[in-house]
Structure formats: C-alpha cells, structure tokens
Design an enzyme around this catalytic site. Sequence first.
Site, short mmCIF file in Angstrom:
data_model
loop_
_atom_site.label_atom_id
_atom_site.label_comp_id
_atom_site.label_asym_id
_atom_site.label_seq_id
_atom_site.Cartn_x
_atom_site.Cartn_y
_atom_site.Cartn_z
N ARG A 107 -35.31 -40.52 -5.50
CA ARG A 107 -34.31 -41.22 -6.30
C ARG A 107 -32.97 -41.28 -5.57
O ARG A 107 -32.37 -42.35 -5.42
CB ARG A 107 -34.11 -40.50 -7.64
CG ARG A 107 -35.34 -40.48 -8.54
CD ARG A 107 -35.70 -41.84 -9.03
NE ARG A 107 -36.67 -41.79 -10.14
CZ ARG A 107 -37.31 -42.85 -10.59
NH1 ARG A 107 -37.12 -44.02 -10.02
NH2 ARG A 107 -38.14 -42.75 -11.61
N TYR A 167 -25.44 -48.69 -18.20
CA TYR A 167 -25.35 -47.63 -19.20
C TYR A 167 -24.69 -48.10 -20.49
O TYR A 167 -24.32 -47.28 -21.34
CB TYR A 167 -24.59 -46.43 -18.65
CG TYR A 167 -25.36 -45.13 -18.75
CD1 TYR A 167 -25.74 -44.44 -17.61
CD2 TYR A 167 -25.72 -44.60 -19.98
CE1 TYR A 167 -26.44 -43.25 -17.70
CE2 TYR A 167 -26.43 -43.41 -20.06
CZ TYR A 167 -26.79 -42.73 -18.93
OH TYR A 167 -27.49 -41.55 -19.01
N HIS A 220 -18.92 -40.76 -20.62
CA HIS A 220 -17.51 -41.16 -20.64
C HIS A 220 -16.64 -40.27 -19.75
O HIS A 220 -15.47 -40.57 -19.53
CB HIS A 220 -16.97 -41.19 -22.07
CG HIS A 220 -17.24 -42.52 -22.74
ND1 HIS A 220 -18.49 -43.08 -22.75
CD2 HIS A 220 -16.44 -43.39 -23.38
CE1 HIS A 220 -18.43 -44.25 -23.39
NE2 HIS A 220 -17.19 -44.45 -23.76
N TYR A 254 -41.47 -38.28 -19.45
CA TYR A 254 -42.50 -37.74 -18.53
C TYR A 254 -43.20 -36.55 -19.17
O TYR A 254 -42.59 -35.77 -19.91
CB TYR A 254 -41.85 -37.24 -17.24
CG TYR A 254 -41.35 -38.33 -16.31
CD1 TYR A 254 -40.54 -38.01 -15.23
CD2 TYR A 254 -41.68 -39.67 -16.50
CE1 TYR A 254 -40.08 -38.98 -14.36
CE2 TYR A 254 -41.22 -40.66 -15.64
CZ TYR A 254 -40.42 -40.30 -14.58
OH TYR A 254 -39.96 -41.26 -13.70
N HIS A 312 -25.32 -49.55 -26.23
CA HIS A 312 -24.85 -49.65 -27.61
C HIS A 312 -25.95 -49.84 -28.64
O HIS A 312 -25.81 -49.38 -29.78
CB HIS A 312 -23.78 -50.75 -27.70
CG HIS A 312 -22.57 -50.39 -26.92
ND1 HIS A 312 -22.44 -50.64 -25.57
CD2 HIS A 312 -21.47 -49.68 -27.26
CE1 HIS A 312 -21.30 -50.15 -25.13
NE2 HIS A 312 -20.69 -49.56 -26.12
N GLN A 363 -23.16 -41.13 -24.90
CA GLN A 363 -21.81 -41.68 -24.88
C GLN A 363 -20.80 -40.63 -24.44
O GLN A 363 -19.95 -40.88 -23.57
CB GLN A 363 -21.45 -42.18 -26.28
CG GLN A 363 -20.14 -42.92 -26.37
CD GLN A 363 -19.84 -43.38 -27.78
OE1 GLN A 363 -20.43 -42.90 -28.75
NE2 GLN A 363 -18.92 -44.32 -27.89
#
Length: 551
Positions: free
Chosen positions: A89, A353, A176, A323, A356, A172
């Site tokens: 990744r 991302y 942030h 997973y 909402h 969220q």
Amino acid sequence: ENLCCSYPCQNGGVCLTKGFNDYECDCTNTDFYGKHCEVPSFSKRIKLWLKPSPSTLHNLLVGNKWFWNIVNSIPFMRKFIMKRVYTIRADIIDSPPTYDNEHSYITLDANYNLSFFTRTLPPVPIECPTPMGVAGKTKLPDIDELVQKLFVREKFKPELRGTSALFSFFAQHFTHQFFKTDIKRGPQYQWGGHGVDMTHVYGKDKHDEHLLRSFKDGKLKFQTINNEDWPPLNKDVGVEMKYIMPVKEDSNFALGHSFFGNLPGLFMYATIWMREHNRVCDVMKKEHPDWDDERLFQTGKLILLGATIRIVVEEYIQQLSNYNFKLLFDPTLLFGEPFQYQNRVALEFNHLYHWHPLMPDDFNIGGTNYTIKDFLVNPRIVIKHGMATFVDSLSKQNAGSITVKNHGKYTLNVVKELMKHGRTLRLQSFNNYRKRFNLPPHKSFQELTGNKKLAKVLENFYGDIDAVEFYVGLITEKRRPKAVFGEAIVEMGAPYSLKGLMANPICSPKYWKPSTFGGEIGWEIVNTATLQKLFCQNLKEDCPIVSFKVP
Ligand code: HEM
Ligand SMILES: CC(=O)ONC(=O)c1ccccc1O
C-alpha cells in the site's frame, strides 16, 4: 497544441512536449520501455504475471474465514502478511511529494511548499482541448444537475456491512486533524500538519494548546457536570470556535478543532479523548512522581497518539476493509525496509474522504429522536443523556452507505463545493486515477456502475467513460462484493491511509520503544489500546456497547 493532453505515456511514464507538435515519454525507473512505456521489462513481466489482481486479493481477504482464523492465530504468519499490506500500500505513494495544484509538471515547490495539499496526479494542463485533456465534452455537466441526479438522498440507504454511526463520527473526528482546507486562501491550500499529529485534541498550534492546558499534572482543562468531566466553556478559554449556526454561550465549548462544536458526535470524541489524556496523566504521575507538568503532558500526548493509531489500524480500518485477516499495528515490521517516515496530505485523499453519506438523517439517543437539525450545534445533547447512553446509542445505529443518492440535505452544499474545487484544481479523470493506483480503467459506464439506469445518466452527463470526474467515479462505482464501498475508494484510500499512519514519527525506530511512552505502563497502554477501553475506562457506569459495527 499540447500532445501530452491525451496522456499517451503509460505506467508512470512522464510526458514531455517537444515543440508544438511532438512529445516523448520518459520511462526512467518505471520498469517499462517503448514509445509509450507500454512494454514491461522481463522481470516486470514475471512480476505482473505472478501478481494477483486487487479484486482477487480482496475476495481472498474477505472470504475464507476458516483460513484466516488459522493465520490470525499464528503470530509470524500474521506479521508476514501485515508487512506486505504496509509495503504494497505505502509504496504506491510518492515520497517525497512530486506534484502540487499549480503545475502540471514536477517542481521543487511541490516538496517545499507545505501550505499546499500535495497531488498524486498533476492538474490537467490549462491549454488542453477539454477539462479532462482530450476526452469528453468541452464543458463539464452542471453541478446542480449532477447533485440532483447522483447525490441527493431520497431514501436513507444503510451501510450493508453494519457500520455504525459511532464509526461515522470517528471518521470525521479523526480525519479533521489532517484535512484542513484553508478555504479563505483557496481549495489547494491547507493549514494542517500533514499527518496524524493529534491537533484535533490538543489544538491547532502551541498558542491554542496552551489555552487548553491546565498546566497542572500535565492535564487539559475540564469542567464537571452531572458527575462527569467535560471540556471547558470557551468563555473561560478563548480558542477560536466556528459554528455553522449561532450558539448559546453555555453550548460554546473549547475544543481541539474549531469545527467540533457543530456536531454532538464530534463533541463526544473531543470529550472522551480529553478524559483519556487526563486519566493517562494520573497513571504517569503515579509512575513518575518526579515528573513536572510539561513531561506528563508531552508523554500523555505520545501515548494517546499511539493508542489512536492502534485503534485506527486494528478496529477502524478493520471495519472499513471488512477483511477476515486481522490487521495489526506493528511498526517493527517496517524496520530495515526502505521506508520514509514522512507524509504529505494529498488533495485527492481529502476529496476521496468526503464520506457525508455515512450520516443518518436522524439519531435515536436513549429513546429520544433527534433530526440532524436538532443535532447541529447542540453538544449539550451528550451531557443531557450522559456519555454512556450517547456512545451506546451511536453504536446501535446504522451509518449511511457511501454510494449514489445518499447525501443528506445538510451535506449537499458540501458536495457542491467539493465538485467545484475538483474543477478549479483540474483533477484528472477517474480512469486516470484508477490507472495511477494499478487498477484497470473502466471500459464502459455499465462496467463502472453495474447499473443500466445509472450508466445511462452518466453517459448523458459525460459522453465518454474517460471523462468521468474523480469524485463522481468514486461514488457511482459499483460496490465490491462484501465491501463497504467501491473498489477504487479502497485501492486509493488504503495507500494514503497506511502511508499516513505508518510514516508517523512514533513508528520510527528511535521513537518506537517503552521509554518514549513513559516506560512499561505507557507502552502497555499503547499496545493494548481499544475503542472499548477508550470509553469504558473513562465512564463511571457499567461499560455500554462501544462498536464500529452495529451488534
Ligand atoms: C451532518 C454531518 C456533517 C456536516 C454538516 C458536515 C459539513 C461539512 C462542511 C460544512 C465542510 C466544509 C466544506 C468546505 O469548507 O468546503 C465539511 C468538510 C469535510 N467533511 Fe464534513 N460534514 C459532516 C459529516 C462528515 C463526515 C461523517 C465525514 C467523514 C469522513 C466528513 C468528512 C469531511 C471532510 C474530509 C471534509 C474536508 C475538510 C477540509 O478539507 O477542511 N464530514 N463538512
Ligand atoms: C487494508 C486497508 O488498508 O484498508 N484501508 C481502506 O480500505 C481505506 C479506504 C479508504 C480510506 C482509508 C482506508 O484505510
């Protein structure tokens, strides 16, 4: 004309115009060669032949429960696999960063200008025939029409894997701390620290941090209401808090992030992390009576950072990836690997991302129903019901599904802004991003959506599958079997996410040791942190339900 507008160079080759009607592809270090870097080297050919496709890997990881139960129980096997999850990744992300939002070619600005979000793919050159380069129409579809046809929620669609509303607010709250668009300067500017820096708990800078601290025993300021500890009122602190509607003084609390007063779910997490910090300071003070306030505070912050990353990898991403393989947070797996402990937040990660749709339209807290409108700018709901009832209720409520036609009405303006930002910053097409993250480009609207009606709607909007915009592609893409969203969100989100987590300073060899966290006790807290303990060790009542998955 700029012949690079058609993106002729494949597999990471860099297009360079030569005068006004020629170009060449620079295939250096791509393991490919030929005019368009389309021919794999011999070794690359072998690797490609052996490498399973992302969907094969996904199906392997979300199936075969019996197999993974065995792997999960054998430490060296679990570590062997997790090391590959990290490296596969993280290796996709350019580090140092290569592009920014103001140049369609590599620059030194891209590396040194920290006030920009970085870009994984550079903007489409201004002089190209269409917004996507050459594909599609010269004008992109009207945003209000796109929102009306693709995003407006008519009926709430629950997330099918049982993701809870507790997860939604965690997403969220956590993101942030590093997604901080400096909207006044422009969508390409950001005011964050480019990583998991805990500023969402401790304040955006040293000035705010000092306002939030008590300077006693390392603790953050707090007040007690109904026999529970809550953040202080902002009239007594004076950090900058921003509200989307006017707020009464007794509802204006001083929190680590200016936006967090707007939603009770964010206020809940702000509160529980403040309590956890102060609890850890008590533990550290008992262990080190000789330590002053500053050392208790700094060590508390490091411990909470370690606990955060563990919860994110082993519970939050576990829920996201669905997973059967048990994800593991273990920085030692990367020791000795070529890995850079530096991170730069990408604009594309921010856009990706915008989840909402995770938000329900109303919340059932301890039997009382609140609409989003009742919820907004109303943190006292958490105090009224108490933390235990609040977290229990969010754990039992289904989150929304991140898919088409599932944006609640209070988030429609956000998605309109997002679409505008994507165009201002000239994001390349969804298919170009699929290729950049080793995914085959979709060949048709039907293949993208898996839905005839939706395919037709998109066809009318864009004309060409290679002209579908980034965010539209992410949201309209058909959901992967046994997954919470489409293939691209995972295959793009996971690299940004794991790179951002594992490149954190505390994961580097010089930090990752017991003494950094105050010795064996603090080390133990970091190595055994769970979401459940985060809440239950900071509640006087019996432990409620605390879960990212609806029981
Ligand atoms: C009812 C709940 C929510 C409301 C009212 C809301 C509202 C907003 C608003 C007003 C913005 C700023 C838009 C702008 O400045 O362009 C924003 C940004 C954002 N929201 Fe939400 N949001 C909600 C829930 C969520 C959730 C659950 C997530 C999950 C990840 C999320 C992720 C984001 C992200 C990543 C940004 C960009 C932040 C930045 O770059 O500054 N939001 N949201
Ligand atoms: C195995 C793995 O890393 O999964 N991660 C994700 O799916 C993922 C997707 C989007 C955003 C953040 C993420 O972490």
